[in-house]
Motif scaffolding. Structure first.
Motif, PDB file in Angstrom:
ATOM      1  N   CYS A   1       0.952  -0.890   0.265  1.00 52.77           N
ATOM      2  CA  CYS A   1       0.126   0.325  -0.055  1.00 52.77           C
ATOM      3  C   CYS A   1       0.882   1.279   0.033  1.00 52.77           C
ATOM      4  N   LEU A   2       0.564   2.338  -0.689  1.00 53.67           N
ATOM      5  CA  LEU A   2       0.775   3.666  -0.562  1.00 53.67           C
ATOM      6  C   LEU A   2      -0.415   4.400   0.385  1.00 53.67           C
ATOM      7  N   PRO A   3       0.938   5.215   1.140  1.00 52.02           N
ATOM      8  CA  PRO A   3       0.119   6.816   1.607  1.00 52.02           C
ATOM      9  C   PRO A   3       0.298   7.573   0.322  1.00 52.02           C
ATOM     10  N   ASP A   4      -1.883   8.177   0.467  1.00 56.75           N
ATOM     11  CA  ASP A   4      -2.156   8.963  -0.290  1.00 56.75           C
ATOM     12  C   ASP A   4      -2.575   9.807   0.198  1.00 56.75           C
ATOM     13  N   HIS A   5      -2.696  11.101  -0.536  1.00 54.93           N
ATOM     14  CA  HIS A   5      -2.615  12.326   0.271  1.00 54.93           C
ATOM     15  C   HIS A   5      -4.154  12.366  -0.028  1.00 54.93           C
ATOM     16  N   LYS A   6      -5.345  13.223   0.797  1.00 53.05           N
ATOM     17  CA  LYS A   6      -6.117  12.582   0.787  1.00 53.05           C
ATOM     18  C   LYS A   6      -6.408  14.004  -0.200  1.00 53.05           C
ATOM     19  N   PHE A   7      -6.074  15.127   0.214  1.00 50.28           N
ATOM     20  CA  PHE A   7      -6.296  15.782  -1.152  1.00 50.28           C
ATOM     21  C   PHE A   7      -4.803  16.481  -1.895  1.00 50.28           C
ATOM     22  N   SER A   8      -6.255  15.702  -3.441  1.00 53.14           N
ATOM     23  CA  SER A   8      -4.847  15.508  -4.362  1.00 53.14           C
ATOM     24  C   SER A   8      -4.422  17.129  -4.961  1.00 53.14           C
ATOM     25  N   GLU A   9      -3.030  16.461  -5.467  1.00 52.95           N
ATOM     26  CA  GLU A   9      -1.648  17.725  -5.405  1.00 52.95           C
ATOM     27  C   GLU A   9      -2.137  19.036  -5.937  1.00 52.95           C
TER      28      GLU A   9
END
Length: 306
Positions: free
Chosen positions: A196-204
């Motif tokens: 799994c990858l940490p994903d920013h909820k708020f898109s870059e």
């Protein structure tokens, strides 16, 4: 500052919708060396923080004047020396090979010059390293005859360090802790997963220069849960495409084709800025922004209707 007289600027902008980039076509003439550089200069390029709005003549002229000076052939040997030093310690052989195809500042056809089946990933790697690359999609190559090739041009200008290109970084220790705090659960599949990858909820894609924040190892569990979710690489890429489309068209994304938004509707709220910290308000309610919360809201909605 007026536009350098040795710069020929063509009217209009070329838009690369897939990468949300915009370019202007220029020809730089260098009388001292009797040479010319014919290329596209990015004017919307979030990875290096370039964001010149159409109509801002002063900002555009200043930007082109700066790029003109950097691309001057007299500066190329020193620029090349710096890049050679950087790549001498790199273990990324495939990305390195592609860099050395592109590093002359000329256009290169993906089919003719880049024999890598995963070239898009390698180009993304170069961009994330701070290199500026113009991309001409659906290019008809006169050499190989492919009418839907991709033409690439790396500008031999100053590389923007990772810390300044709009992306956040975290230490290996924090990455492990993010995965642990979030239970190692792929939030899309709602199952435990080993990759799994940490994903920013708020898109870059909606960040600006003031959006990026530090991610210290001392982040609290609550801060981690508020900021990140875990996704597979496939879903992470899918989310990027959904967010890019939303940014460009104002059409919010769905999961499984279910048109349910626990806040807002299918269209981006025009009263909310498209970029910057305030833009995050417009993401709330989208299924991709916080998949776990969206799933819970859907379940609650179904239970209410039973």
């Amino acid at each position: 500052m007026a536009l350098n007289k040795n710069i020929k600027l063509f009217s209009g902008r070329t838009v690369n919708t897939k990468a949300s980039e915009e370019y202007v076509h220029v020809i730089f003439s260098y009388p001292d060396s009797n040479t010319k550089w014919d290329g596209w200069v990015p004017v919307q390029y979030r990875r290096t923080g370039v964001a010149i709005v159409d109509g801002d003549t002063e900002a555009l002229e200043n930007h082109l004047n700066s790029v003109y000076e950097q691309i001057n052939p007299v500066n190329y040997p020193e620029w090349k020396k710096e890049q050679d030093k950087l790549w001498s310690s790199s273990r990324s052989v495939e990305t390195k090979d592609i860099f050395y195809v592109l590093n002359d500042g000329k256009w290169h056809c993906r089919n003719c010059d880049i024999s890598n089946p995963n070239f898009a990933r390698r180009i993304q790697d170069l961009k994330e390293m701070g290199y500026t690359i113009a991309t001409h999609v659906n290019y008809k190559c006169p050499v190989c005859g492919n009418s839907r090739s991709t033409n690439l041009q790396l500008l031999p200008i100053k590389r923007v360090e990772l810390a300044g290109n709009g992306y956040e970084t975290w230490s290996p220790a924090l990455r492990k802790r993010i995965i642990k705090v979030l239970g190692g659960v792929d939030v899309y599949e709602d199952t435990s997963a080993t990759h799994c990858l940490p994903d920013h909820k708020f898109s870059e894609i909606r960040w600006d220069d003031d959006t990026k924040a530090e991610n210290p190892d001392t982040m609290t569990d609550m801060e981690i849960k508020a900021k990140f979710q875990l996704l597979s690489n496939q879903r992470n890429q899918q989310k990027r495409e959904v967010c890019r489309n939303c940014f460009q068209t104002g059409k919010r994304g769905t999961i499984f084709g279910i048109p349910y938004f626990y806040e807002g509707g299918p269209e981006w709220d025009e009263n909310i800025p498209k970029k910057g910290k305030e833009a995050e308000k417009g993401c709330i309610g989208c299924p991709w922004y916080d998949i776990e919360t969206w799933r819970k809201k859907v379940i609650n909605k179904l239970q209410e209707e039973e």
